[in-house]
Design a protein around this motif. Structure first.
Motif, PDB file in Angstrom:
ATOM      1  N   ASP A  51       5.499  75.392  60.307  1.00 42.57           N
ATOM      2  CA  ASP A  51       6.368  75.756  61.449  1.00 42.57           C
ATOM      3  C   ASP A  51       5.663  75.497  62.860  1.00 42.57           C
ATOM      4  O   ASP A  51       4.177  75.862  62.540  1.00 42.57           O
ATOM      5  N   CYS A  64      12.855  60.573  66.713  1.00 41.64           N
ATOM      6  CA  CYS A  64      13.290  60.497  65.302  1.00 41.64           C
ATOM      7  C   CYS A  64      14.697  59.972  65.092  1.00 41.64           C
ATOM      8  O   CYS A  64      15.583  60.144  65.781  1.00 41.64           O
ATOM      9  N   GLU A  66      16.739  60.341  62.816  1.00 39.95           N
ATOM     10  CA  GLU A  66      17.678  61.271  62.160  1.00 39.95           C
ATOM     11  C   GLU A  66      18.406  62.164  63.186  1.00 39.95           C
ATOM     12  O   GLU A  66      19.445  62.367  63.109  1.00 39.95           O
ATOM     13  N   CYS A  67      17.590  62.901  63.925  1.00 40.29           N
ATOM     14  CA  CYS A  67      18.072  63.963  64.841  1.00 40.29           C
ATOM     15  C   CYS A  67      17.793  63.406  66.255  1.00 40.29           C
ATOM     16  O   CYS A  67      18.431  64.326  67.254  1.00 40.29           O
ATOM     17  N   ASN A  69      15.159  63.963  68.014  1.00 40.93           N
ATOM     18  CA  ASN A  69      14.154  64.524  68.723  1.00 40.93           C
ATOM     19  C   ASN A  69      12.778  63.442  69.244  1.00 40.93           C
ATOM     20  O   ASN A  69      12.815  62.569  68.640  1.00 40.93           O
ATOM     21  N   CYS A  92       8.980  64.376  61.990  1.00 41.07           N
ATOM     22  CA  CYS A  92       9.616  65.002  63.113  1.00 41.07           C
ATOM     23  C   CYS A  92       9.317  66.642  63.383  1.00 41.07           C
ATOM     24  O   CYS A  92       9.214  67.220  62.363  1.00 41.07           O
ATOM     25  N   THR A  93       8.993  66.797  64.561  1.00 38.14           N
ATOM     26  CA  THR A  93       8.774  68.351  64.693  1.00 38.14           C
ATOM     27  C   THR A  93       9.909  69.322  64.722  1.00 38.14           C
ATOM     28  O   THR A  93       9.720  70.583  64.437  1.00 38.14           O
ATOM     29  N   GLU A  94      11.322  68.573  64.809  1.00 36.11           N
ATOM     30  CA  GLU A  94      12.345  69.650  64.623  1.00 36.11           C
ATOM     31  C   GLU A  94      12.814  69.688  63.164  1.00 36.11           C
ATOM     32  O   GLU A  94      13.190  70.635  62.465  1.00 36.11           O
ATOM     33  N   CYS A  95      13.204  68.281  62.777  1.00 35.03           N
ATOM     34  CA  CYS A  95      14.016  68.569  61.164  1.00 35.03           C
ATOM     35  C   CYS A  95      13.129  68.051  60.250  1.00 35.03           C
ATOM     36  O   CYS A  95      13.410  68.037  59.120  1.00 35.03           O
ATOM     37  N   GLU A  96      11.711  67.716  60.636  1.00 37.68           N
ATOM     38  CA  GLU A  96      10.901  67.356  59.561  1.00 37.68           C
ATOM     39  C   GLU A  96      11.392  66.238  58.604  1.00 37.68           C
ATOM     40  O   GLU A  96      10.606  65.735  57.672  1.00 37.68           O
ATOM     41  N   HIS A  97      11.896  65.120  59.410  1.00 42.23           N
ATOM     42  CA  HIS A  97      12.169  63.952  58.589  1.00 42.23           C
ATOM     43  C   HIS A  97      11.044  63.120  58.744  1.00 42.23           C
ATOM     44  O   HIS A  97      10.273  63.190  59.710  1.00 42.23           O
TER      45      HIS A  97
END
Length: 104
Positions: A51, A64, A66-67, A69, A92-97
């Protein structure tokens, strides 16, 4: 032991499939082959981002897919022949894709 055709990481067995813990690539297990699986062989070497910014991996500006970001952790890995460039992997730092970028 099986290795991913996409990123070269060690794959783990799941329900008749070989699954890559790094990029998610899947391929069916050969029904004719005999496999001996131990717990050590099933452990994957997944890079945990954790995190926040304490992942130990550097961050960069990267969009990203996906999201949307605009920040991602990154690392490089040699997955092809030594005379070819390394592949850049992003998380990705937000959704971890996870996705990759190479020079093709």
């Amino acid at each position: 032991m099986e290795f991913c055709d996409e990123c070269g990481s060690m794959m783990k067995a799941e329900d008749g499939l070989w699954v890559c813990g790094s990029c998610g690539y899947e391929k069916p297990k050969d029904p004719e082959a005999e496999y001996v699986l131990t717990e050590d062989q099933e452990a994957s070497e997944v890079i945990e981002t954790g995190d926040g910014e304490d992942s130990g991996l550097p961050t960069t500006d990267a969009q990203c897919p996906e999201c949307g970001n605009d920040r991602a952790h990154w690392y490089m890995q040699q997955i092809r022949a030594a005379d070819e460039s390394e592949t850049r992997f992003f998380v990705c730092t937000e959704c971890e894709h996870k996705w990759r970028e190479d020079d093709h």
